[in-house]
Design a protein around this motif. Sequence first.
Motif: not given
Length: 351
Positions: A312-331
């Motif tokens: 769990h210490r290596e898991r991305a945070s919610v903030g990092e996932l919101l900035a992930h290209p899969f989410v932030a880069g979507r149309d």
Amino acid sequence: MALIREKRFSQMNLSLHVPSRVPFQDAAAAARRQCPPPVAAASTSSTPASRASQFRLADFERVAVLGRGNGGTVFKVRHRETCALYALKVQHSGGGGELADAEADILSRTASPFVVRCHAVLPASASASGDVALLLELVDGGSLDAVARRRAGAAFPEAAVAEVAAQALSGLAYLHARRVAHLDVKPANLLASTDGEVKLADFGIARVLPPRAGDHRAPPYAGTAAYMSPERFDPEAHGGRYDPFAADVWGLGVTVLELLAGRYPLLPAGQKPSWAALMCAICFGEPPALPDGAAASPELRGFVAACLRKDHRERASVGELLAHPFVAGRDVAASRRALRWLVAEASSPSS
């Protein structure tokens, strides 16, 4: 020790099935009422849930059963005077009042379009049992679990999943900023509307965390075992402590995989989700991932990997996932349209 742990888990919700909507016996009578076309109640979230509200249980008639679970039964109800539609969650006897109060307390802290609204807490009966009910915002598409079942196991398109992930993460970011951990993120607890909105629901085991930083001691086993992170499923192997926010991220990762696969993804198709099978898959198996041959973008694969790291210490945070290209880069327009079409199709009478 294994026998002791298995006995302890026997009380957990291991079921992956959530009953589909079943017509309530009074639906025909309700349909005969002289009402305008039914509409859902306004979904603004500015008023906290309260026992001192303008609503009474007698003001509502039950239209349908939306779902049943360990915590209670959820009905679709109509307000007799206004004909507005709501969801009514009636807690089961035996501590139901405490559970409803805790859930209402969590919901009273929220005013987010990504979290289902609680309008009021109502006594569920005149008996001394203390049963109570939560009057909730009705989300017309139902849970993503129900949507998936109405699609008969057909996978969600990647664009729609990106929109689900984006809105679920927005809800989790709102909660985590207020020190609230959901602890039961799964398709059955994500509600979707035919307008393409996604809302977190069912805060029966959610926790408001103290302001201090650091890991937290694991509470008594509660939640849905199939969506628990390794450190929640087997806390003894992790010193009895875990990061509740990272546990929410794991649940979201499993949810994303499930929507893409059209079935629970951590076990082979058709395998019973027993305690032993889940323990092997979650705690001792390889990190969950999309099959090599699956049609998926690199962004999607990277997003899933970031959610489902065993440590769990290596898991991305919610903030990092919101900035992930899969989410932030979507149309955004295309993703919202894909989700709206999918939910509307699954909600149509012919589906």
